[in-house]
Enzyme design. Structure first.
Site, PDB file in Angstrom:
ATOM      1  CE1 TYR A   1      87.276   3.828  -3.530  1.00 14.37           C
ATOM      2  CE2 TYR A   1      87.230   2.348  -1.656  1.00 14.37           C
ATOM      3  CZ  TYR A   1      86.653   2.831  -2.814  1.00 14.37           C
ATOM      4  OH  TYR A   1      85.470   2.315  -3.250  1.00 14.37           O
TER       5      TYR A   1
ATOM      6  CG  HIS B   1      84.963   7.985  -0.565  1.00 16.21           C
ATOM      7  ND1 HIS B   1      85.935   7.100  -0.978  1.00 16.21           N
ATOM      8  CD2 HIS B   1      83.853   7.689  -1.266  1.00 16.21           C
ATOM      9  CE1 HIS B   1      85.431   6.308  -1.909  1.00 16.21           C
ATOM     10  NE2 HIS B   1      84.169   6.646  -2.102  1.00 16.21           N
TER      11      HIS B   1
END
Ligand SMILES: *[C@@H]1O[C@H](CO)[C@@H](O)[C@H](O)[C@H]1NC(C)=O
Ligand SMILES: *[C@@H]1O[C@H](CO)[C@@H](O)[C@H](O)[C@H]1NC(C)=O
Ligand SMILES: *[C@@H]1O[C@H](CO)[C@@H](O)[C@H](O)[C@H]1NC(C)=O
Ligand SMILES: *[C@@H]1O[C@H](CO)[C@@H](O)[C@H](O)[C@H]1NC(C)=O
Ligand SMILES: CC(=O)N[C@H]1CO[C@H](CO)[C@@H](O)[C@@H]1O
Length: 287
Positions: A215, A263
């Site tokens: 995410y 990430h």
């Protein structure tokens, strides 16, 4: 006013201006406009609700176990405690809304960007980003502070709290903090809280990052958010320092490899560079 009216007569307004800045973020650019136009409302509001799809995606980011109706009830309770997010000023030819997005990276160390950062209307800091002791490099003004419970710091009453909820307990933490006055001293100032919508997180993940990485990072989410709040965006404190290290400006990290965690740091950094090359943002490297 006589001089003004003569001025207007001689140079009728072009009416093509989208904002009062020299260059407006919303000026048409096919790549950029397509990405921006796909955005939902960035902040949660009383009536904004998220879809089952969005909830299912959001649930996965930090392995939330509880149900959609539990989420719904929690959000309802939040809006019983404080009023919905104030609307941000729309862009208009009459004014130029400037944002400084201040990341926490070591390239701010020794940068002397403080006065330049403070010159922006909106100064957004994040997580443990602090100003005390670093004023010359990072400035003193904070109009918005992005955080989640694990990264929370006390805010003064001129700073909006921008909560990035990654799970239901983050929303519950907000409720508890507000009612106990932990993060914000003045209960009457609860209007200064805004909550990023899970729908916005999903939008950044799918539309900007094309579903890469687990995410989006807080920094990247904040940058995209700022482009929805301002006509001109300046980015500080993103990226490595001169020696290629990923320290914070206020601390040396023991494990440099932890820097991007879940990430897709490289992709996020490439997109930031693309935004810079297309003159959508100003990017201050710190050296
Ligand atoms: C000029 O802009 C305003 C609002 O931005 C719009 O209402 C108006 O129709 C425009 N006028 C012309 C001639 O395009
Ligand atoms: C949660 O709220 C949304 C919007 O009000 C609604 O569409 C959805 O069905 C609700 N879900 C549950 C499980 O309560
Ligand atoms: C904000 O805090 C300062 C100092 O803590 C206080 O003097 C001031 O009255 C507060 N302002 C508001 C609007 O509460
Ligand atoms: C900031 O820069 C100074 C001077 O180069 C250095 O001594 C200090 O360790 C740096 N601080 C951090 C947190 O990297
Ligand atoms: C603002 C918003 O997204 N409203 C939606 C809330 O949910 C209902 C049904 O699920 C939709 O019809 C609304 O558009």
């Amino acid at each position: 006013s006589w001089i003004l009216s003569v001025y207007h007569d001689s140079f009728p307004p072009q009416n093509t201006s989208l904002c009062g800045c020299d260059k407006c973020l919303k000026e048409y650019d096919p790549w950029f406009s397509e990405l921006m136009n796909a955005s939902p409302e960035p902040f949660l509001a009383m009536k904004s609700n998220i879809s089952q799809d969005t909830f299912t995606w959001w649930k996965g980011i930090q392995f939330e176990k509880r149900s959609f109706s539990y989420y719904n009830t929690t959000v309802e309770r939040i809006f019983q405690v404080f009023p919905p997010s104030p609307d941000f000023a729309e862009s208009s030819p009459d004014h130029c809304r400037t944002c400084a997005v201040v990341g926490n990276f070591g390239n701010l160390n020794g940068s002397r960007y403080g006065p330049l950062i403070d010159f922006h209307d909106i100064v957004i800091r994040m997580n443990h980003g602090r100003t005390k002791g670093f004023e010359k490099d990072v400035g003193t003004k904070t109009t918005h502070h992005v955080m989640y419970p694990q990264s929370s710091t006390n805010l003064d009453n001129t700073t909006h709290l921008v909560l990035f909820p990654f799970k239901i307990s983050d929303l519950q933490w907000l409720l508890k903090s507000l009612t106990q006055g932990i993060i914000i001293q003045h209960k009457s100032d609860t209007y200064t809280v805004v909550i990023l919508s899970p729908a916005f997180m999903k939008y950044v993940h799918f539309v900007w990052l094309k579903n890469k990485g687990h995410y989006p990072s807080t920094g990247f989410l904040t940058l995209i958010l700022s482009m929805h709040m301002c006509d001109e965006v300046s980015v500080f404190g993103f990226g490595a320092d001169r020696a290629g290290n990923w320290n914070h400006y206020y601390e040396i990290l023991k494990n440099q490899r932890l820097r991007t965690g879940n990430h897709h740091g490289n992709l996020e950094y490439e997109l930031i560079q693309e935004l810079y090359q297309r003159q959508k943002i100003s990017f201050f490297r710190g050296w």
